[in-house]
Enzyme design. Sequence first.
Site, short mmCIF file in Angstrom:
data_model
loop_
_atom_site.label_atom_id
_atom_site.label_comp_id
_atom_site.label_asym_id
_atom_site.label_seq_id
_atom_site.Cartn_x
_atom_site.Cartn_y
_atom_site.Cartn_z
N ASP A 122 0.82 -1.21 0.00
CA ASP A 122 0.00 0.00 0.00
C ASP A 122 0.85 1.26 0.00
O ASP A 122 0.52 2.25 -0.65
CB ASP A 122 -0.90 0.04 1.24
CG ASP A 122 -1.82 -1.16 1.34
OD1 ASP A 122 -1.90 -1.94 0.37
OD2 ASP A 122 -2.45 -1.32 2.40
N ASP A 200 -2.70 5.13 -3.00
CA ASP A 200 -2.03 3.96 -2.43
C ASP A 200 -1.49 3.16 -3.60
O ASP A 200 -2.16 3.01 -4.63
CB ASP A 200 -3.02 3.06 -1.67
CG ASP A 200 -3.30 3.57 -0.24
OD1 ASP A 200 -2.94 4.71 0.07
OD2 ASP A 200 -3.91 2.80 0.53
N HIS A 249 -7.99 -0.49 -3.41
CA HIS A 249 -6.96 -1.43 -3.86
C HIS A 249 -7.52 -2.37 -4.93
O HIS A 249 -8.56 -2.98 -4.74
CB HIS A 249 -6.35 -2.21 -2.69
CG HIS A 249 -5.78 -1.28 -1.65
ND1 HIS A 249 -5.49 -1.69 -0.38
CD2 HIS A 249 -5.46 0.05 -1.71
CE1 HIS A 249 -5.00 -0.66 0.30
NE2 HIS A 249 -4.97 0.40 -0.48
N ASP A 251 -6.03 -5.09 -6.02
CA ASP A 251 -5.43 -6.43 -6.03
C ASP A 251 -6.31 -7.53 -5.44
O ASP A 251 -5.81 -8.62 -5.11
CB ASP A 251 -4.03 -6.42 -5.40
CG ASP A 251 -3.97 -5.80 -4.03
OD1 ASP A 251 -5.01 -5.34 -3.54
OD2 ASP A 251 -2.87 -5.77 -3.44
N CYS A 351 -0.70 -8.00 -0.76
CA CYS A 351 -0.68 -6.84 0.14
C CYS A 351 0.54 -6.88 1.07
O CYS A 351 1.14 -5.85 1.37
CB CYS A 351 -1.92 -6.81 1.02
SG CYS A 351 -3.45 -6.61 0.13
O1 DAV Z 1 -11.95 -7.13 -1.44
O2 DAV Z 1 -12.14 -5.98 0.32
C1 DAV Z 1 -9.09 -6.02 -0.54
C2 DAV Z 1 -7.86 -5.31 -1.02
C3 DAV Z 1 -6.75 -5.42 -0.07
N1 DAV Z 1 -5.60 -4.62 -0.46
C4 DAV Z 1 -11.55 -6.24 -0.73
C5 DAV Z 1 -10.32 -5.44 -1.11
#
Ligand code: DAV
Length: 366
Positions: A122, A200, A249, A251, A351
């Site tokens: 991040d 991020d 995010h 990913d 992550c």
């Molecule tokens: O699916 O809640 C998770 C992303 C973590 N970097 C989700 C996003």
Amino acid sequence: MTLNDLNRVIQAERTSPVSSYTEWDPLEEVIVGIVDGASFPTWHMSLPPVLPLNQHETFRQQAGRPFPPHLVEAARMELDEFVRILEGEGVTVRRPEPIPHNQTYSTLNWTSTGLYAAMPRDALLVVGNEIIECPMAWRSRYYESLAYRPLLKEYFRAGARWSAGPKPELTDQQFDLDWADPGEDGPTRLVVTEFEPTFDAADFTRLGRDIIAQRSNVTNDFGIEWLQRHLGDQFNIHVLEFNDPHPMHIDATLVPLAPGKLLIHPERVTEVPELFKRWDVLRAPAPVIPDSHPLYMTSKWLNMNILMLDEERVIVERQDEPMIKALRNFGFTPIPCNFRHFNSFGGSFHCATLDVRRRGSLQSYL
Ligand code: DAV
């Protein structure tokens, strides 16, 4: 100076301990986060747009206090297993330094406590031989990159490029003070404004010359524009939109696995983006984490948050049999690792890591 000497000088200038252009080139060195001192952040209006609804009350009540020690300990043991597996696969592993996350800090405008140094993905973005400290939108992550400073200085001294986005002020103007939840089916409404650039690194995914990005509750257009101009013409950032009412995010939504192979969230990615029309697509199988397992910050789709060691080997959660099977059928070699307790803290293998160096060069894949 002989020609050999000259060649040696040129070679030294070319080598950088930081060099990574994709999510899949052969991994040589990686930073793995730590859970030391992980702490519920000071409550702020930037949190509810992304935290699971059933966690809001806990975060309000526990603000500034440590996460439950037995969960932190269980996550630490899984991180240790993860590190052993990576080292066994020939990857050099580096760790950040613990910093006191529950200590109150202030700027001219506000005070906050921190979160953790568990998710280097991040806070730091690697593009080529450059490592960039991100201008993060959460006040609780304002000083997070300090945990990585010893490494950043070392990489710089050894030849890497080191930079940072403009430090945002994160005053109230940075946030939509009238933000209200649009609901699961409503239009996406982002809490971060265009006051200053914020992003991020985890809202970007790298495919050589092309980088895919999403706007999110922490990444704004201003931040994406800053990054595009900073990286220059060699790179092309494509901003995609997904069916995600609470984006933060990319990913666990759109995950390039190898040239021509893409993993997608079956609900958030309703139509394969035009850019990937010629790629083979794997729709992620439904996650298997039971409802009783605490997930403080994310959905269960962390099953998609995998780490490629090269174009074949991939680290996958040990209990996630559907994903292990799906990746094997898609032509990969899954390497299982326990990580469910770490998942509680808001991420999985992608992550928890920052690929500092992958063998490879700048190419086009789209
Ligand atoms: O699916 O809640 C998770 C992303 C973590 N970097 C989700 C996003």
